[in-house]
Write an enzyme that holds these catalytic residues in place. Structure first.
Site, PDB file in Angstrom:
ATOM      1  N   MET A   1       0.018  -6.435   2.038  1.00 21.93           N
ATOM      2  CA  MET A   1       1.271  -5.749   1.685  1.00 21.93           C
ATOM      3  C   MET A   1       1.219  -5.291   0.231  1.00 21.93           C
ATOM      4  SD  MET A   1       3.600  -5.026   3.823  1.00 21.93           S
ATOM      5  CE  MET A   1       4.988  -5.440   4.816  1.00 21.93           C
ATOM      6  N   CYS A   2       2.189  -5.600  -0.565  1.00 24.64           N
ATOM      7  CA  CYS A   2       2.392  -5.136  -1.938  1.00 24.64           C
ATOM      8  C   CYS A   2       3.028  -3.746  -1.914  1.00 24.64           C
ATOM      9  CB  CYS A   2       1.121  -5.054  -2.768  1.00 24.64           C
ATOM     10  SG  CYS A   2       0.315  -6.622  -3.018  1.00 24.64           S
ATOM     11  N   GLY A   3       3.770  -3.472  -2.961  1.00 21.75           N
ATOM     12  CA  GLY A   3       4.371  -2.152  -3.108  1.00 21.75           C
ATOM     13  C   GLY A   3       4.016  -1.603  -4.472  1.00 21.75           C
TER      14      GLY A   3
END
Lengths: 307, 227
Positions: free
Chosen positions: A1-3
């Site tokens: 994930m991560c943004g």
């Protein structure tokens, strides 16, 4: 994930509102990265011959004023200090290498998060909302900013493992994805005298860019060879003194979306981060193509679709 | 006309309301305001509804659609109309990657460009893209038809089964086992129908048909190196 999120202002009249526009973009990416967050903001440049350092220390109550006094004595130049929650910013007349060497030799627990003319980095573990509040992001001003919300996969949840990672004067990197050849590349880069502080894969990508730039490559060239030398999947955003650049791996399975209006260029992992920006309804919105370097900067305030 | 404002109501509530409608409420229009890039808008529908999303939608918009007609006036994120069974989805802006992924039926029309992997594993859907598509379009496409009025990115039709692809512009490269094919009468006719049905005044003779060479999907050891 991560943004990951980035905002570059083409319209200088919006510079007072950079933090206010950017904070909701970062917070919108909370469910992609709730364990830590950080951002690199550019602006308020120091004069020629000066450098600006963003610092953190393992000790939350580190006496920053003492450090500034010591640095003033060592360099024979006034070290101007400002404290921002767990971070400190020092402005001083010195070269990057002189001040870096001094601090690394004498303060091993100090974390030099960024050095440059305009860059300041703030990062911490915790929800993006907490990080934004702690550092007063909505009130910050500047020309451009990139940020990251982290869901750790490759290494521990620590402030050091949070993004952005500094890669040189006024340069930093945020990353969504994971690299699979980071261990071998890290040991190779160590032999080229690139220093690492964590087991984090993104730090290796940052170290790789630092090494390429040190060897004389332009940022564009460094990113192009990164496509061959980094194995894994990634969307990178690289902050530069003039603006920022975006690169997706050749398979491009990590999402990214960009938006451009007459006032700004914005990028985010998901469109919803951009949904609150002024004029977004009529923005040009597209997905960056794989293996292409996209960059924006003050010297060329236009879309530069790389080679 | 029903209006739902997604700044005031959650996507879950909207979708639940659409799923609970009794049969016979067909042809009632629904207008969805302030989508704000939210994910899963108008997913899993199974009614003859007419839905207009006013703005930009996030991932999986109109996913698993059955019978409903959904129009998005802005852009959509990843996986618009993924696994659509029937009905139609119209996107007036650009689409993110994996548009129409695995869809078995219905019609997906994108007025702008579609990003990577448009029509990946398509299984019977018709996809019409008025702009260009990114890399790996129609990857492993099993059935259905894809029309691209602009250009196609790299590795078009990689590991294709029986989906048929028509591209007007350039193709950066063809994927494994995908080849240029002759436009026979039936292909001219089906392309003409697809273009006409979507109000596209294009010249059929400017399109090229691409399809499977059928060497890969029956495994032959001689082809092992091509995988």
């Amino acid at each position: 994930m991560c943004g990951i999120v980035g905002l570059y202002l083409k319209n200088p009249s919006l510079e007072d509102r950079l933090g206010e526009l950017f904070s909701p973009m970062l917070i919108e990416m909370t469910d992609r990265g709730p364990d830590s967050a950080g951002f690199a903001i550019y602006g308020d440049e120091v004069a020629d011959g000066y450098v600006k350092l963003s610092l953190q220390h393992t000790n939350d109550r580190f006496p920053w004023a003492d450090l500034a006094t010591w640095l003033t004595d060592e360099l024979g130049e006034e070290a101007d200090l400002s404290e921002h929650a767990t971070a400190a910013v020092i402005r001083v007349k010195a070269t990057e290498s002189a001040v870096r060497d001094l601090l690394e030799e004498n303060y091993s627990d100090l974390r030099i998060m960024s050095i440059g003319r305009g860059i300041e980095i703030r990062k911490e573990i915790g929800l993006p909302q907490m990080v934004s509040d702690r550092f007063g992001l909505p009130d910050m001003k500047g020309t451009h900013i990139i940020g990251h919300t982290r869901m750790a996969t490759e290494s521990a949840v620590t402030t050091e493992g949070s993004h952005p990672f500094s890669t040189g004067m006024d340069l930093c990197l945020v990353h969504n994805g994971s690299l699979s050849n980071h261990n071998r590349l890290r040991s190779w880069l160590k032999r080229q005298d690139i220093k690492f502080k964590t087991d984090n894969d993104t730090e290796v990508a940052a170290g790789y860019l630092s090494w390429r730039l040190r060897e004389g490559a332009t940022l564009q060239e460094a990113l192009e060879t990164a496509l061959c030398d980094l194995d894994g999947f990634y969307t990178f955003a690289v902050g530069t003194r003039e603006g920022f650049a975006v690169l997706r791996d050749p398979i491009a399975c990590k999402q990214a979306v960009m938006a451009e209006t007459v006032d700004y260029v914005a990028m985010a992992t998901e469109f919803r981060s951009l949904a609150g920006l002024p004029g977004i309804a009529n923005a040009r919105i597209w997905e960056p193509e794989p293996g292409q370097v996209y960059s924006w900067g003050r010297k060329a305030a236009r879309t530069n679709k790389g080679t | 006309m029903n209006t739902v404002d997604l700044q005031k109501q959650s996507v879950r509530d909207l979708n639940h309301a659409l799923h609970q409608l009794p049969e016979g409420n067909e042809n009632v229009g629904w207008e969805i305001l302030n989508p704000g890039g939210k994910h899963n808008i108008a997913c899993g529908l199974d009614r003859e509804l007419n839905i207009r999303v006013d703005g930009h939608a996030g991932y999986y918009c109109a996913g698993m659609n059955k019978r409903a007609d959904v129009t998005v006036t802005g852009n959509v994120g990843v996986g618009v109309a993924e696994n659509m069974m029937s009905g139609s989805v119209f996107v007036q802006g650009n689409a993110g990657q994996s548009a129409g992924a695995t869809a078995r039926g219905g019609l997906l029309v994108i007025d702008g460009d579609a990003a990577a992997r448009c029509g990946i594993s398509m299984k019977g859907v018709d996809i019409v893209v008025k702009g260009s598509i990114g890399h790996m379009g129609a990857f492993m496409g099993q059935a259905g038809r894809m029309v691209v009025c602009g250009n196609a990115g790299e590795a078009l039709g990689d590991s294709l089964y029986e989906a048929r692809i028509y591209v007007k512009g350039s193709v950066a490269s063809l994927g494994a086992d995908c080849v240029k094919k002759e436009m026979r009468g039936q292909h001219v006719q089906e392309l003409q129908e697809l273009l006409y049905a979507n109000g596209l005044n294009e010249n059929v003779s400017e399109f090229t048909r691409y399809g499977s060479q059928r060497n890969l999907y029956h495994f032959q050891v001689d082809n092992a190196l091509a995988y």
